[in-house]
Design an enzyme around this catalytic site. Structure first.
Site, PDB file in Angstrom:
ATOM      1  N   GLU A 110      10.688  15.755  18.788  1.00  0.00           N
ATOM      2  CA  GLU A 110      11.268  15.533  17.455  1.00  0.00           C
ATOM      3  C   GLU A 110      10.159  15.428  16.433  1.00  0.00           C
ATOM      4  OE1 GLU A 110      13.247  11.780  17.741  1.00  0.00           O
ATOM      5  OE2 GLU A 110      14.725  12.523  19.170  1.00  0.00           O
ATOM      6  N   LYS A 112       8.099  13.468  13.646  1.00  0.00           N
ATOM      7  CA  LYS A 112       7.833  12.060  13.367  1.00  0.00           C
ATOM      8  C   LYS A 112       7.903  11.901  11.852  1.00  0.00           C
ATOM      9  CE  LYS A 112       4.712   8.313  14.623  1.00  0.00           C
ATOM     10  NZ  LYS A 112       4.755   7.633  13.352  1.00  0.00           N
ATOM     11  N   ASP A 114       7.691  10.274   8.264  1.00  0.00           N
ATOM     12  CA  ASP A 114       6.695   9.358   7.730  1.00  0.00           C
ATOM     13  C   ASP A 114       7.324   8.459   6.661  1.00  0.00           C
ATOM     14  OD1 ASP A 114       4.308   8.176   7.446  1.00  0.00           O
ATOM     15  OD2 ASP A 114       3.347   9.820   6.356  1.00  0.00           O
ATOM     16  N   TYR A 222      17.303   8.372  14.844  1.00  0.00           N
ATOM     17  CA  TYR A 222      16.776   8.991  16.060  1.00  0.00           C
ATOM     18  C   TYR A 222      16.923   8.140  17.307  1.00  0.00           C
ATOM     19  CZ  TYR A 222      12.832   6.445  13.988  1.00  0.00           C
ATOM     20  OH  TYR A 222      12.048   5.512  13.400  1.00  0.00           O
ATOM     21  N   LYS A 309       0.024  12.702  16.786  1.00  0.00           N
ATOM     22  CA  LYS A 309      -0.135  12.656  15.333  1.00  0.00           C
ATOM     23  C   LYS A 309      -0.944  13.856  14.836  1.00  0.00           C
ATOM     24  CE  LYS A 309      -0.384   8.594  13.477  1.00  0.00           C
ATOM     25  NZ  LYS A 309       0.250   7.672  12.565  1.00  0.00           N
ATOM     26  N   CYS A 403     -15.473   3.273 -23.091  1.00  0.00           N
ATOM     27  CA  CYS A 403     -14.487   4.356 -23.059  1.00  0.00           C
ATOM     28  C   CYS A 403     -15.151   5.698 -23.370  1.00  0.00           C
ATOM     29  CB  CYS A 403     -13.382   4.059 -24.072  1.00  0.00           C
ATOM     30  SG  CYS A 403     -12.191   5.403 -24.191  1.00  0.00           S
ATOM     31  N   CYS A 406     -13.660   6.857 -26.978  1.00  0.00           N
ATOM     32  CA  CYS A 406     -13.861   6.180 -28.259  1.00  0.00           C
ATOM     33  C   CYS A 406     -15.030   5.195 -28.239  1.00  0.00           C
ATOM     34  CB  CYS A 406     -12.585   5.456 -28.682  1.00  0.00           C
ATOM     35  SG  CYS A 406     -12.217   4.022 -27.659  1.00  0.00           S
ATOM     36  N   CYS A 421      -9.193   0.857 -21.554  1.00  0.00           N
ATOM     37  CA  CYS A 421      -9.768   0.873 -22.901  1.00  0.00           C
ATOM     38  C   CYS A 421      -8.778   0.111 -23.777  1.00  0.00           C
ATOM     39  CB  CYS A 421      -9.927   2.309 -23.393  1.00  0.00           C
ATOM     40  SG  CYS A 421     -10.219   2.346 -25.172  1.00  0.00           S
ATOM     41  N   CYS A 427      -8.038   4.925 -30.094  1.00  0.00           N
ATOM     42  CA  CYS A 427      -8.608   5.759 -29.032  1.00  0.00           C
ATOM     43  C   CYS A 427      -7.706   6.987 -28.923  1.00  0.00           C
ATOM     44  CB  CYS A 427      -8.654   4.978 -27.732  1.00  0.00           C
ATOM     45  SG  CYS A 427      -9.213   5.945 -26.339  1.00  0.00           S
TER      46      CYS A 427
HETATM   47  S1  IVH Z   1      11.308   6.628  18.297  1.00  0.00           S
HETATM   48  C1  IVH Z   1      10.543   2.839  20.816  1.00  0.00           C
HETATM   49  N1  IVH Z   1      11.370   8.799  16.859  1.00  0.00           N
HETATM   50  O1  IVH Z   1       7.258   5.963  14.252  1.00  0.00           O
HETATM   51  C2  IVH Z   1      10.222   3.926  19.905  1.00  0.00           C
HETATM   52  N2  IVH Z   1      10.154   6.950  16.017  1.00  0.00           N
HETATM   53  O2  IVH Z   1       4.827   4.848  15.353  1.00  0.00           O
HETATM   54  C3  IVH Z   1      11.206   4.092  18.879  1.00  0.00           C
HETATM   55  N3  IVH Z   1       9.158   7.325  13.802  1.00  0.00           N
HETATM   56  O3  IVH Z   1       8.368   2.646  14.399  1.00  0.00           O
HETATM   57  C4  IVH Z   1      10.805   5.048  17.865  1.00  0.00           C
HETATM   58  N4  IVH Z   1       9.900   9.378  13.532  1.00  0.00           N
HETATM   59  O4  IVH Z   1       9.325   4.133  12.561  1.00  0.00           O
HETATM   60  C5  IVH Z   1      10.900   7.546  16.958  1.00  0.00           C
HETATM   61  N5  IVH Z   1      11.552  10.786  15.680  1.00  0.00           N
HETATM   62  C6  IVH Z   1      11.100   9.535  15.768  1.00  0.00           C
HETATM   63  C7  IVH Z   1      10.328   8.950  14.744  1.00  0.00           C
HETATM   64  C8  IVH Z   1       9.862   7.651  14.917  1.00  0.00           C
HETATM   65  C9  IVH Z   1       9.212   8.391  12.986  1.00  0.00           C
HETATM   66  C10 IVH Z   1       8.441   6.066  13.493  1.00  0.00           C
HETATM   67  C11 IVH Z   1       9.201   4.810  13.794  1.00  0.00           C
HETATM   68  C12 IVH Z   1       8.343   3.994  14.711  1.00  0.00           C
HETATM   69  C13 IVH Z   1       7.001   4.603  14.454  1.00  0.00           C
HETATM   70  C14 IVH Z   1       6.104   4.388  15.648  1.00  0.00           C
END
Ligand code: IVH
Length: 692
Positions: A110, A112, A114, A222, A309, A403, A406, A421, A427
């Site tokens: 999946e 991740k 952010d 998720y 990552k 500045c 000015c 400033c 200015c």
């Molecule tokens: S599973 C027990 N799936 O990443 C693990 N986490 O670094 C449950 N996150 O705290 C998390 N996308 O906030 C999972 N597809 C994804 C995710 C995900 C982002 C975040 C989540 C977690 C953090 C861990």
């Protein structure tokens, strides 16, 4: 005949369904206009029949101005984190280990996301609460804020969901919302969010849910969590969550081999750049729940999942020079001018340096070879210096003390990382910036003038400040380059028309730091006139909705300045609106009566109540004193006010009593059960269970 209850239910069903089509499926079937019309109809009906109000009604998505309290709640199952890796070798080793322990292992890959983790609890298909990750064992309850996120279902679809379950996911801020938010903050002179993750986390902890509602957060789920779930695998649970109306990413893959997993990673390492939201890696999870049980977890993270990552893209280049920009509010931003370098598909020539502390922390020197990164941040940043390439005669960078525009000595306000400033009136960028802000469409709407013409007028010494605009004559403008008689006449005409702009926009147009459009509206309706705002004490300002200490101080500073006061007087003479439109008197029921409002109310906002007091000939006072007739008290009333009223023997009245006084007393039948009370009963003692 259809009853109001039936109509309300029908509207809620329809709105929920359109909301789902728009925010989850991205495939609306009606126009925004039609949607808003239905929503307004629902809100009107709910106001007419308050006993039919429901905390999970689509009308609750707009949020409120009540102050959130964020109580701490223990998670039923700990919210673990994920083990991270940046290397495909390490990932390969993890996959091999899993394959050794469980036969025919299947992996779900999946994105991740952010953002910031959230746990949602549903009871009988209705959202019961939303809690942040916190320290993993206990988090903050942010239900009111999460209700405003349109992609979070308040009521589930279908009928096969468990009666009580938890679902976890990520609240994030799409780039479009992030850009809009930061550009608004820039215009208002507020500190910008460094990246969408910080913006999402900061927004989720906002005190007022109506602020959250405006910021455009999104949420993807998720992980379904519960004790006896009717699934054998993760992919089954995600399919079910999708059916129930949750937003579940479709960017997933079921993989069996390391090659398949790596192919998924490689694909998204490039393609993620075209996603409309931020991602920082790929999560690889074992699919079968039986296999997960076998693999187990450590105290911190499950052994059945890992996060790969993405590396922030980095380049090494030379720092040629540091220059300094002066913003509309006088904030100084140092800018790194770099030898052009290719990074994540674009040529980078400049990077922001934020402030003097950051330069000092990096011990940055002109001529250094520096590492530039494009991580979650949109604007590239400098993350380090390659010391081995530093010239032996290089000198530490001296931050400017004056500045660059000015020459005024810079100042640093308490609690602010940036230098400023202070020469607001003379200015050049600040001067032009203020006038440009003043003429904006949302402010005085003198758009025929335009930014370039403002610069031109300053250059020709025709204007110095906003008040000078009202002394301009067409004969002065016509001879200027690019103008001519016709444009000159148009400009003078639109300046004159701006005298009709309502008071709240005049207040916004002044460009007082932190006083945005919404705050200006609240101030205008709370105080009613420029004089009242101008002459209010800090305490009185804090009484207005959405006004906190930072805003109050900024207003006080603005009006304490002699030059600003002189400009205000000239604007008054020019005929700008300095008063909110008068309320029509509906009755004299409250003649001679002074009322102080405090707390939050069920049927009306504080400003509505205030308008009602005035419409019935009464007076609304900000502070309790011997002159107060009644204290109109709502929930969460300030204890100091209550005590003072009790001490002075002032009668305390409820919203209903007040409405009865003005002859607007719709009887409230069986009130909706108190949400606090309902929650207390629901919070079960956490069980240290497993998820499957
Ligand atoms: S599973 C027990 N799936 O990443 C693990 N986490 O670094 C449950 N996150 O705290 C998390 N996308 O906030 C999972 N597809 C994804 C995710 C995900 C982002 C975040 C989540 C977690 C953090 C861990």
């Amino acid at each position: 005949m259809i009853t109001p209850e039936q109509k309300i239910n029908e509207l809620r069903r329809e709105l929920n369904s359109h909301n789902y089509k728009y925010y989850v499926e991205n495939a609306p079937t009606i126009s925004d206009f039609e949607f808003d019309k239905m929503l307004r109809e629902l809100i009107e009906l709910e106001e007419l029949y308050p006993h039919l109000k429901d905390e999970n009604s689509p009308s609750m998505r707009v949020g409120s101005d009540l102050t959130n309290s964020f109580r701490t709640i223990e998670h039923r199952f700990p919210m673990l984190s994920l083990s991270n890796t940046y290397s495909s070798e390490e990932l390969g080793e993890w996959l091999d280990k899993v394959k050794q322990e469980v036969a025919n292992a299947e992996f779900v890959c999946e994105l991740k996301f952010d953002g910031t983790a959230i746990s949602l609890t549903y009871e009988n298909g209705r959202l019961l609460r939303a809690v942040t990750r916190g320290d993993g064992s206990r988090g903050d309850e942010v239900t009111e804020n999460v209700r405003t996120i349109r992609s979070v279902p308040l009521v589930l679809q279908g009928d096969d969901y468990p009666p009580f379950f938890e679902i976890r996911g990520e609240i994030f801020m799409p780039y479009s919302s992030f850009d809009r938010l930061n550009s608004e903050r820039e215009q208002q002179g507020e500190t910008l969010f460094a990246n969408p993750r910080n913006a999402a986390a900061g927004t989720l902890k906002q005190q007022q849910s109506q602020v959250v509602a405006r910021r455009g957060l999104d949420c993807t789920l998720y992980q379904v969590a519960g004790e006896k779930l009717p699934f054998d695998s993760h992919s089954e649970s995600l399919d079910a969550a999708r059916r129930w109306g949750f937003k579940v990413s479709s960017h997933t893959a079921l993989c069996h081999t390391t090659e398949e997993v790596l192919a998924f990673i490689n694909k998204w390492d490039t393609e993620r750049h075209s996603l409309p939201f931020p991602t920082d890696g790929i999560v690889i999870k074992v699919n079968s729940f039986a296999d997960r049980r076998k693999l187990g977890s450590t105290a911190k993270a499950p052994k059945w999942a890992v996060a790969y990552k993405f590396k922030a893209e980095q380049a090494l280049t030379r720092l040629l020079k540091v220059t300094y920009q002066v913003g509309r509010t006088g904030a100084i931003t140092p800018v790194a001018n770099l030898e052009p370098v290719l990074l994540a598909g674009t040529t980078v020539k400049r990077a922001t340096l934020h402030n003097a502390d950051q330069i000092a922390a990096l011990d940055l020197r002109e001529g250094d070879m520096v590492y530039v990164e494009k991580g979650g941040e949109i604007i590239p940043k400098i993350t380090g210096v390659e010391l081995s390439e530093r010239n032996s005669d290089s000198q530490p960078l001296q931050y400017i003390t004056h500045c660059p525009e000015c020459g005024t000595a810079l100042v640093r306000y308490e609690g602010e990382a940036k230098h400023y400033c202070p020469n607001q009136s003379h200015c050049r960028p600040q001067q032009a910036g203020r006038i440009i802000h003043f003429i904006r469409r949302k402010a005085m709407n003198i758009e025929s003038l335009g930014e370039e013409t403002v610069e031109l007028l300053i250059e020709h010494s025709l204007i110095d400040n906003i008040a000078d605009l009202y002394d301009l004559r067409a004969e002065q403008l016509a001879p200027l380059p690019r103008l001519g008689e016709k444009s000159a006449r148009n400009i003078i005409q639109s300046i004159a028309s701006s005298c009709e702009v309502p008071f709240h926009r005049v207040l916004f147009a002044l460009g007082i730091r932190f006083v945005g459009e919404t705050t200006a509206k609240y101030l205008a309706s709370h105080f009613g006139s420029m004089d009242a705002v101008m002459n209010s004490s800090r305490e009185e300002l804090l009484e207005a909705e959405e006004v906190g200490e930072k805003i109050a101080d900024s207003i006080i500073d603005y009006f304490a300045d002699e030059q600003n006061r002189a400009i205000i007087e000239r604007l008054r003479t020019a005929g700008l609106k300095f008063e909110a439109d008068a309320v029509k008197l509906s009755s004299q029921a409250l003649e001679g009566i002074s009322i102080v409002i405090s707390g939050s109310f069920e049927q009306h906002s504080r400003d509505e109540l205030k308008a009602m007091i005035e419409a019935h000939g009464g007076k609304n006072l900000a502070a309790v004193s011997a002159n107060t007739t009644y204290l109109l008290a709502g929930a969460k009333i300030g204890p100091a006010k209550l005590q003072k009223a009790q001490k002075l023997g002032i009668q305390i009245i409820s919203e209903q009593e007040f409405l009865a006084m003005i002859g607007d007393s719709a009887p409230i039948e069986s009130a909706v059960p108190d949400i606090e009370e309902k929650m207390e009963n629901k919070i079960t003692t956490p069980t240290q269970g497993t998820l499957f």
